[in-house]
Design a protein around this motif. Structure first.
Motif, PDB file in Angstrom:
ATOM      1  N   GLY A  22       0.791  -1.230   0.000  1.00 31.17           N
ATOM      2  CA  GLY A  22       0.000   0.000   0.000  1.00 31.17           C
ATOM      3  C   GLY A  22       0.823   1.279   0.000  1.00 31.17           C
ATOM      4  N   TYR A  23       2.056   1.221  -0.498  1.00 30.25           N
ATOM      5  CA  TYR A  23       2.880   2.424  -0.598  1.00 30.25           C
ATOM      6  C   TYR A  23       2.600   3.100  -1.940  1.00 30.25           C
ATOM      7  CZ  TYR A  23       5.772  -0.326   2.677  1.00 30.25           C
ATOM      8  OH  TYR A  23       6.224  -1.096   3.704  1.00 30.25           O
ATOM      9  N   GLY A  24       2.458   4.400  -1.906  1.00 32.07           N
ATOM     10  CA  GLY A  24       2.385   5.147  -3.149  1.00 32.07           C
ATOM     11  C   GLY A  24       3.749   5.115  -3.805  1.00 32.07           C
ATOM     12  N   LEU A  25       3.774   5.099  -5.126  1.00 30.72           N
ATOM     13  CA  LEU A  25       5.034   4.957  -5.841  1.00 30.72           C
ATOM     14  C   LEU A  25       5.083   5.916  -7.011  1.00 30.72           C
ATOM     15  CD1 LEU A  25       7.412   2.923  -5.469  1.00 30.72           C
ATOM     16  CD2 LEU A  25       6.387   1.584  -7.299  1.00 30.72           C
ATOM     17  N   ARG A  26       6.194   6.611  -7.152  1.00 29.12           N
ATOM     18  CA  ARG A  26       6.462   7.400  -8.355  1.00 29.12           C
ATOM     19  C   ARG A  26       7.276   6.501  -9.264  1.00 29.12           C
ATOM     20  NH1 ARG A  26       9.903  11.892  -7.166  1.00 29.12           N
ATOM     21  NH2 ARG A  26       9.401  12.639  -9.236  1.00 29.12           N
ATOM     22  N   THR A  27       6.780   6.203 -10.445  1.00 28.56           N
ATOM     23  CA  THR A  27       7.486   5.302 -11.348  1.00 28.56           C
ATOM     24  C   THR A  27       8.140   6.094 -12.481  1.00 28.56           C
ATOM     25  OG1 THR A  27       5.505   4.902 -12.665  1.00 28.56           O
ATOM     26  CG2 THR A  27       5.929   3.391 -10.842  1.00 28.56           C
ATOM     27  N   GLY A  28       9.159   5.507 -13.051  1.00 27.87           N
ATOM     28  CA  GLY A  28       9.832   6.128 -14.189  1.00 27.87           C
ATOM     29  C   GLY A  28      10.558   7.399 -13.854  1.00 27.87           C
ATOM     30  N   VAL A  29      11.022   7.543 -12.610  1.00 28.54           N
ATOM     31  CA  VAL A  29      11.724   8.756 -12.189  1.00 28.54           C
ATOM     32  C   VAL A  29      13.141   8.738 -12.756  1.00 28.54           C
ATOM     33  CG1 VAL A  29      12.569  10.076 -10.210  1.00 28.54           C
ATOM     34  CG2 VAL A  29      10.391   8.851 -10.050  1.00 28.54           C
ATOM     35  N   LEU A  30      13.475   9.785 -13.467  1.00 28.74           N
ATOM     36  CA  LEU A  30      14.833   9.937 -14.004  1.00 28.74           C
ATOM     37  C   LEU A  30      15.599  10.933 -13.147  1.00 28.74           C
ATOM     38  CD1 LEU A  30      14.125  10.117 -17.821  1.00 28.74           C
ATOM     39  CD2 LEU A  30      15.440   8.347 -16.639  1.00 28.74           C
ATOM     40  N   ASP A  59       4.530   8.246   2.293  1.00 30.49           N
ATOM     41  CA  ASP A  59       4.644   6.848   2.725  1.00 30.49           C
ATOM     42  C   ASP A  59       6.054   6.434   3.112  1.00 30.49           C
ATOM     43  OD1 ASP A  59       1.933   6.445   2.272  1.00 30.49           O
ATOM     44  OD2 ASP A  59       2.237   5.710   0.237  1.00 30.49           O
ATOM     45  N   ILE A  60       7.022   7.336   2.984  1.00 30.88           N
ATOM     46  CA  ILE A  60       8.416   6.932   3.171  1.00 30.88           C
ATOM     47  C   ILE A  60       8.720   6.515   4.603  1.00 30.88           C
ATOM     48  CG2 ILE A  60       9.479   9.187   3.623  1.00 30.88           C
ATOM     49  CD1 ILE A  60      10.839   6.512   1.239  1.00 30.88           C
ATOM     50  N   GLU A  61       8.152   7.195   5.586  1.00 28.34           N
ATOM     51  CA  GLU A  61       8.403   6.817   6.981  1.00 28.34           C
ATOM     52  C   GLU A  61       7.884   5.411   7.260  1.00 28.34           C
ATOM     53  OE1 GLU A  61       7.547   8.282  11.555  1.00 28.34           O
ATOM     54  OE2 GLU A  61       7.024   9.616   9.906  1.00 28.34           O
ATOM     55  N   ARG A  62       6.692   5.111   6.773  1.00 28.95           N
ATOM     56  CA  ARG A  62       6.117   3.771   6.960  1.00 28.95           C
ATOM     57  C   ARG A  62       6.927   2.720   6.213  1.00 28.95           C
ATOM     58  NH1 ARG A  62       1.977   0.839   4.347  1.00 28.95           N
ATOM     59  NH2 ARG A  62       1.501   2.622   3.024  1.00 28.95           N
ATOM     60  N   TYR A  63       7.401   3.056   5.011  1.00 27.12           N
ATOM     61  CA  TYR A  63       8.222   2.133   4.233  1.00 27.12           C
ATOM     62  C   TYR A  63       9.470   1.724   5.021  1.00 27.12           C
ATOM     63  CZ  TYR A  63      11.757   0.648   0.891  1.00 27.12           C
ATOM     64  OH  TYR A  63      12.761  -0.035   0.266  1.00 27.12           O
ATOM     65  N   TYR A  64      10.212   2.711   5.513  1.00 25.41           N
ATOM     66  CA  TYR A  64      11.439   2.388   6.254  1.00 25.41           C
ATOM     67  C   TYR A  64      11.131   1.697   7.578  1.00 25.41           C
ATOM     68  CZ  TYR A  64      14.630   4.485   2.977  1.00 25.41           C
ATOM     69  OH  TYR A  64      15.369   4.751   1.852  1.00 25.41           O
ATOM     70  N   SER A  65      10.068   2.093   8.235  1.00 24.41           N
ATOM     71  CA  SER A  65       9.682   1.421   9.477  1.00 24.41           C
ATOM     72  C   SER A  65       9.370  -0.047   9.218  1.00 24.41           C
ATOM     73  CB  SER A  65       8.467   2.126  10.098  1.00 24.41           C
ATOM     74  OG  SER A  65       8.088   1.478  11.285  1.00 24.41           O
TER      75      SER A  65
END
Length: 103
Positions: A22-30, A59-65
């Motif tokens: 359930g993490y939001g994701l930015r795809t194709g980031v250059l 969502d980054i804090e939850r991702y690393y946690s």
């Protein structure tokens, strides 16, 4: 000890994992590099000039946690974090980015 990059893995976070957790994701980031980086560090710039999948700031804090919690459950006692310098170049265009825009 686990060795990983600031963006999760070299190419970022796998889309299937982000969706499942359930993490939001930015795809194709250059990455956005300053002109001098291309002039004086072309080999490095070409190596890192690929598309990345980056967890969105909210969502980054939850991702690393979640990530470090999982590693701890597996008995991992430390990490080596790599590619911190790339983070500045991957946040361009992100609403939370405060770094300079290169032209």
């Amino acid at each position: 000890l686990v060795w990983h990059t600031i963006q999760g893995y070299w190419g970022g976070v796998r889309e299937a994992l982000a969706k499942r957790q359930g993490y939001g994701l930015r795809t194709g980031v250059l990455p956005v590099f300053p002109p001098a980086f291309w002039e004086y560090g072309r080999d490095t710039a070409e190596f890192f000039n690929q598309q990345y999948q980056i967890v969105v700031p909210k969502d980054i804090e939850r991702y690393y946690s979640d990530f470090y919690g999982f590693l701890q459950q597996q008995g991992v006692w430390g990490v080596k974090l790599d590619s911190q310098g790339l983070l500045e170049h991957l946040t361009e265009g992100c609403l939370a980015a405060s770094g300079p825009k290169y032209t």
